[in-house]
Design an enzyme around this catalytic site. Structure first.
Site, PDB file in Angstrom:
ATOM      1  N   SER A   1      -2.214   3.593  -4.530  1.00  0.00           N
ATOM      2  CA  SER A   1      -1.402   4.420  -5.412  1.00  0.00           C
ATOM      3  C   SER A   1       0.033   3.931  -5.383  1.00  0.00           C
ATOM      4  O   SER A   1       0.478   3.314  -4.399  1.00  0.00           O
ATOM      5  CB  SER A   1      -1.449   5.881  -4.947  1.00  0.00           C
ATOM      6  OG  SER A   1      -0.462   6.666  -5.588  1.00  0.00           O
TER       7      SER A   1
ATOM      8  N   TYR B   1       0.806  10.664   3.004  1.00  0.00           N
ATOM      9  CA  TYR B   1       0.059  10.104   1.871  1.00  0.00           C
ATOM     10  C   TYR B   1       0.539   8.685   1.581  1.00  0.00           C
ATOM     11  O   TYR B   1      -0.278   7.768   1.396  1.00  0.00           O
ATOM     12  CB  TYR B   1       0.237  10.986   0.640  1.00  0.00           C
ATOM     13  CG  TYR B   1      -0.478  10.467  -0.583  1.00  0.00           C
ATOM     14  CD1 TYR B   1      -1.866  10.420  -0.635  1.00  0.00           C
ATOM     15  CD2 TYR B   1       0.236  10.025  -1.698  1.00  0.00           C
ATOM     16  CE1 TYR B   1      -2.529   9.950  -1.760  1.00  0.00           C
ATOM     17  CE2 TYR B   1      -0.418   9.551  -2.823  1.00  0.00           C
ATOM     18  CZ  TYR B   1      -1.800   9.516  -2.854  1.00  0.00           C
ATOM     19  OH  TYR B   1      -2.452   9.036  -3.968  1.00  0.00           O
TER      20      TYR B   1
END
Length: 308
Positions: A155, A180
């Site tokens: 990502s 994350y």
């Protein structure tokens, strides 16, 4: 720069769909494994690969939910990436069947969840998004066909954090977004090192898409971030549909244009440029070969698995 991170003029872009990317590509006789291939981008990936002729296996933590979602277009087996015993069980069943893999897409993941510990106290995002996939891929290496591709779904969130070598598991204070980011950086470094071992591997940013990945984000937080309005409608014009979001991982898994470019990070069905500022692209720390080798060594130590 340590990989060939330059655009190649793929002919596709941010609005290309997975079916458009696969137009003219026949996957009959090929076997693909797609973790999390029953929800969001994973489900669209499963559908597109199946339409192109591939046999698709979907390892799933929620088996009944997965079977209902994929119907007869894919096979479902049990796998909990946060449980290394479950990872070993899936791999052993697959290897015992004598099957061979042409495409492995490590798509499953969690994002910005509350502080959660799995296994021996590992931070859940790093453990699930990276360590589980690390162990799974290493255990499946004997089943990879020559020329098989491993695609690691990362990502743009990797830009939030490099690997925190002094506190990988956030034992000194938890930040869900930094956790994350670290996990997504790990996904990229994993592909860099796996490719260095001779297994053609890619990582990618699928784009911004509203999917069940946001399950841990309250609606109010998504409104505050400017992602949606009070009615739940997307506000960011660059957000993609799931069909568009699945395209880059499908492209990375199948495009002949990438045959000599293993290890690269992709976005919008294109090889990304290196960017250490606010421009789109991949951070240099995420494709650093020394960082990749160091992470591999740590991951092998933590999981007790190393095919190389």
């Amino acid at each position: 720069m340590t990989t060939a991170q330059h655009k190649i003029g793929s002919g596709f872009g941010a609005r290309s769909t997975a079916d458009e990317v696969l137009d003219g590509i026949d996957l009959t006789g090929r076997l693909a494994i797609v973790t999390g291939g029953y929800s969001g981008l994973g489900l669209e990936t499963t559908r597109a690969l199946a339409r192109a002729g591939a046999t698709v296996v979907v390892p799933a933590r929620r088996r009944a939910t997965a079977e209902e979602a994929v119907g007869d277009i894919a096979e479902v087996d049990e796998l909990d990436l946060g449980d290394l015993d479950s990872v070993r069980g899936f791999a052993e069943r697959f290897l015992a069947a004598g099957r061979r893999i042409d495409i492995l897409i490590t798509n499953a993941g969690i994002m910005a969840c509350p502080e959660t510990r799995v296994g021996p106290g590992w931070e859940a995002q790093f453990a699930t998004n990276h360590l589980g996939h690390f162990a799974l891929t290493n255990r499946l290496v004997p089943a990879l066909n020559p020329g098989a591709r491993v695609v690691s779904v990362s990502s743009a969130g990797h830009r939030r954090s490099p690997i925190r070598w002094d506190d990988v598991h956030f034992e000194r204070g938890y930040d869900k977004w930094a956790a994350y980011g670290q996990a997504k950086t790990a996904n990229i470094l994993f592909a860099v090192q796996l490719n260095a071992f001779g297994v053609q591997s890619f990582s990618l940013h699928p784009g911004g898409i509203l999917t069940p990945l946001q399950r841990h984000l309250p609606k109010a937080e998504q409104v505050e971030l400017g992602w949606i309005d009070e009615d739940g409608n997307a506000l960011i014009p660059s957000f993609k549909t799931p069909e568009q979001g699945a395209s880059t991982q499908v492209w990375a898994a199948t495009s002949p244009r990438l045959a000599e470019l293993g290890g690269v990070y992709c976005e919008d069905c294109e090889v990304a440029e290196v960017s250490d500022d606010d421009a789109p692209g991949v951070r240099s720390y995420a494709i650093d070969r020394d960082e990749a080798a160091r992470l591999w060594a740590l991951s092998a130590e933590l999981t007790g698995v190393n095919a190389f």
